[in-house]
Design an enzyme around this catalytic site. Structure first.
Site, PDB file in Angstrom:
ATOM      1  CD  GLU A 196     143.199  31.908  19.763  1.00  0.00           C
ATOM      2  OE1 GLU A 196     142.951  30.796  19.253  1.00  0.00           O
ATOM      3  OE2 GLU A 196     142.650  32.304  20.791  1.00  0.00           O
ATOM      4  CD  GLU A 388     139.614  34.944  21.343  1.00  0.00           C
ATOM      5  OE1 GLU A 388     139.576  33.786  21.828  1.00  0.00           O
ATOM      6  OE2 GLU A 388     139.725  35.164  20.123  1.00  0.00           O
TER       7      GLU A 388
END
Ligand code: IFM
Length: 483
Positions: A196, A388
């Site tokens: 991320e 995720e």
């Protein structure tokens, strides 16, 4: 041979009479929502700072999260990751949890400061040994290790030298990537470079709510360029050690929805899609930034972009990791950004009238489908792994010690069903990792938000108990379908 060639040569071989039967066979195999292709990889994810604890053991250096969590008022309840789930000592219990849930992939991250305590120089053998033990235990249990090299825990020493806004940090990252490929590349084939990039650069350098806590939009843009350079340089460093390693990276993405049908709002959503969804993945894959975000004549200066950087940051990633949680609403606001010539839209994360998770995030499985279709187009059909997806529900044990988290099961079912539809519609997703294997340190929210399939009793020696959702997910993994 591509699909078109296959078809042509079938014709050439006179196999045309087979075609109607093939079509019929395809029709007969009707898609059932919630079912997955054979060999689909089921896994769960964690990250070093969120679970390991042992913050200063065996030669580990200080990271920006070690430092940030000690500053008063930064983390809810003053929580820190000093002990977290104590996975550094309890990793065998974690492997047993994965096994009990029939999972075949464990996405974890390696702490840079265990390997290079101050971010440079030779490897700390004890740090390498820990990840080597974890890797061996996973392989022994028939579970694929999927490490991420950077899940936000920059060595504090590198931050003191300027952090991600400073170009040299990319070379430091490439050195660290080289060490990891040499140390564990014999047993680990698949690696992620970053987790991320958008989240940690934006919240860490622009908004200041995460480590290192800076509030500087100019530093943010510089940081994004260094991180993109680090992708290219880290990728090349690892391939130089062993070209057979499969190197990907993990991107947090969210459909950007215009709040009205006005042209201005629609344009704002397109702008945010570039800044939020494409700024890292497209730049790394192509070596060029999406146009129309930064003023063209100032872009190189704002990023610190030098001649040759296109080549340096470009990486032909072997797979794309996708993290999805919710969607974003965007409206035109023309807000000054602090960057000369850049006006920003307003955004609202996780909006909508649907039910919310305990973290307040909107539950919107269709957004998962939508963003996967979008990312398939952007990433040129590369293999995708969901690295995720999950929900915070802060449900504790009942009198018998069982954790009945039916809401989490409903969340997973909705998202897995949407995922199965995306795969059936051609998105090349080969695996899924639930976030998270266990409750853990949720950054600025401390231990207040529980994302785990496993309950962790932080007051009682980090005792682990598989929740109802963990048992359910284990059955899903076994049957390769939802219930
Ligand atoms: O806990 C985080 C993780 O570290 C990165 N992705 C989102 C998760 C939930 O907020």
């Amino acid at each position: 041979m591509n699909r078109r060639n296959l078809f042509t040569s079938a014709l050439a071989l006179g196999a045309v009479s087979l075609m109607p039967n093939m079509a019929e066979a395809k029709k007969a195999k009707k898609f059932v929502e919630g079912t997955f292709p054979e060999g689909f990889i089921w896994g769960a994810a964690t990250a070093a700072y969120q679970v390991e604890g042992a913050w200063n053991e065996d030669g580990k250096g200080e990271s920006i999260w070690d430092r940030f969590t000690l500053a008063p008022g930064k983390i809810l309840n003053g929580d820190t990751g000093k002990v977290a789930c104590d996975s550094y000592h309890k990793y065998l219990e974690d492997v047993a949890l994965l096994k009990a849930m029939n999972l075949k992939s464990y996405r974890f991250s390696t702490a840079w400061t265990r390997i290079q305590p101050d971010g440079t120089g030779p490897a700390n053998q004890k740090g390498l040994d820990y990840y080597s033990r974890l890797t061996d235990a996973l392989l022994e249990a028939g579970i694929r290790p999927l490490p991420t090299l950077y899940h936000w825990d920059l060595p504090q020493e590198l931050e003191d030298r300027g952090g991600w806004p400073v170009r040299d940090t990319a070379q430091r990252f490439a050195d660290y990537a080289d060490i990891m490929a040499r140390a564990l590349g014999d047993r680990i084939e698949n690696w992620s470079l970053f987790n991320e990039s958008k989240a940690f650069t934006q919240i860490g350098y622009w908004q200041g709510a995460w480590a290192p806590g800076r509030k500087d939009p100019l530093a943010f843009f510089k940081a994004t360029h260094t991180v993109n350079l680090a992708h290219g340089m880290g990728f090349k460093a690892m391939k130089a050690v062993n070209p057979k390693l499969k190197i990907g990276s993990v991107f947090d993405v969210s459909p950007q929805i215009a709040s009205t049908e006005s042209e201005a709002d629609k344009a704002a959503a397109v702008f945010m899609d570039k800044l939020s969804n494409l700024w890292f993945v497209q730049s790394v894959l192509t070596g060029a930034y999406p146009e129309g975000v930064l003023p063209f004549d100032k872009q190189n200066e704002l990023l610190g972009f030098l001649p040759g950087d296109n080549t340096l940051m470009q990486a032909d990633l072997d797979f794309i990791g996708i993290n999805y949680y919710s969607r974003t609403r965007v409206w035109d606001a023309q807000k000054p950004s602090g960057v000369p010539g850049l006006l920003l839209p307003d955004t609202e994360w996780a909006f909508g009238d649907h039910e919310k998770t305990d973290f307040g995030w909107d539950i919107y499985p269709q957004g998962f489908y939508d963003i996967l279709k979008r990312m398939q187009a952007v990433t040129g059909n590369r293999p995708i792994e969901i690295t995720e997806n999950g929900a915070a529900y802060n449900i504790g044990p009942d009198a018998t010690g069982a954790i009945h988290d039916a809401k989490r099961i409903a969340y997973y079912k909705g998202h897995l069903d949407a995922l199965s539809r995306a795969i059936n519609d051609g998105v090349p997703v080969r695996g899924y990792h639930a976030w998270s294997l266990m409750d853990n340190f949720e950054w600025a929210a401390g231990y207040s938000q529980r994302f785990g399939l496993t309950y962790v009793d932080f007051a009682n020696d980090q005792k682990r108990t598989i929740k109802d959702s963990g048992h359910w997910y284990g059955e899903v993994a076994k049957a390769n379908r939802t219930f």
